[in-house]
Design a protein around this motif. Sequence first.
Motif, PDB file in Angstrom:
ATOM      1  N   ALA A  18      78.690  52.256  37.658  1.00 30.87           N
ATOM      2  CA  ALA A  18      77.490  52.597  36.892  1.00 30.87           C
ATOM      3  C   ALA A  18      77.831  53.488  35.704  1.00 30.87           C
ATOM      4  N   SER A  24      73.829  48.586  36.488  1.00 28.61           N
ATOM      5  CA  SER A  24      72.740  49.454  36.044  1.00 28.61           C
ATOM      6  C   SER A  24      72.644  50.692  36.930  1.00 28.61           C
ATOM      7  N   LYS A  25      72.358  51.828  36.335  1.00 27.76           N
ATOM      8  CA  LYS A  25      72.208  53.067  37.102  1.00 27.76           C
ATOM      9  C   LYS A  25      71.020  52.983  38.050  1.00 27.76           C
ATOM     10  N   GLU A  27      70.337  50.626  39.983  1.00 30.94           N
ATOM     11  CA  GLU A  27      70.753  49.953  41.210  1.00 30.94           C
ATOM     12  C   GLU A  27      71.331  50.922  42.238  1.00 30.94           C
ATOM     13  N   LEU A  28      71.684  52.127  41.815  1.00 31.17           N
ATOM     14  CA  LEU A  28      72.294  53.106  42.715  1.00 31.17           C
ATOM     15  C   LEU A  28      71.259  53.715  43.649  1.00 31.17           C
ATOM     16  N   LYS A  33      74.130  57.623  43.777  1.00 29.31           N
ATOM     17  CA  LYS A  33      73.284  58.088  42.681  1.00 29.31           C
ATOM     18  C   LYS A  33      73.595  59.550  42.356  1.00 29.31           C
ATOM     19  N   GLU A  36      77.131  59.874  40.744  1.00 29.11           N
ATOM     20  CA  GLU A  36      77.154  59.439  39.350  1.00 29.11           C
ATOM     21  C   GLU A  36      76.668  60.552  38.429  1.00 29.11           C
TER      22      GLU A  36
END
Length: 60
Positions: A18, A24-25, A27-28, A33, A36
């Motif tokens: 990501a 795509s961010k 999707e985290l 999440k 990231e």
Amino acid sequence: MPAKSKAQQKAAGAALAAKRGEISKSELKGASKEMEKSMSEEQLEGFAATKRKRLPNRAK
């Protein structure tokens, strides 16, 4: 720094993808999440590059 479990290694790989724009961010979820947002690309590379062979599924 090496990952302490397979789950942590997998989450770091997703977060790294990501951060690089490969996924795509949005999707985290969960740990990936947070990783990231809070870790640099170099730190994520260290976790994601850990060999999984002898790691436990979950950290204790």
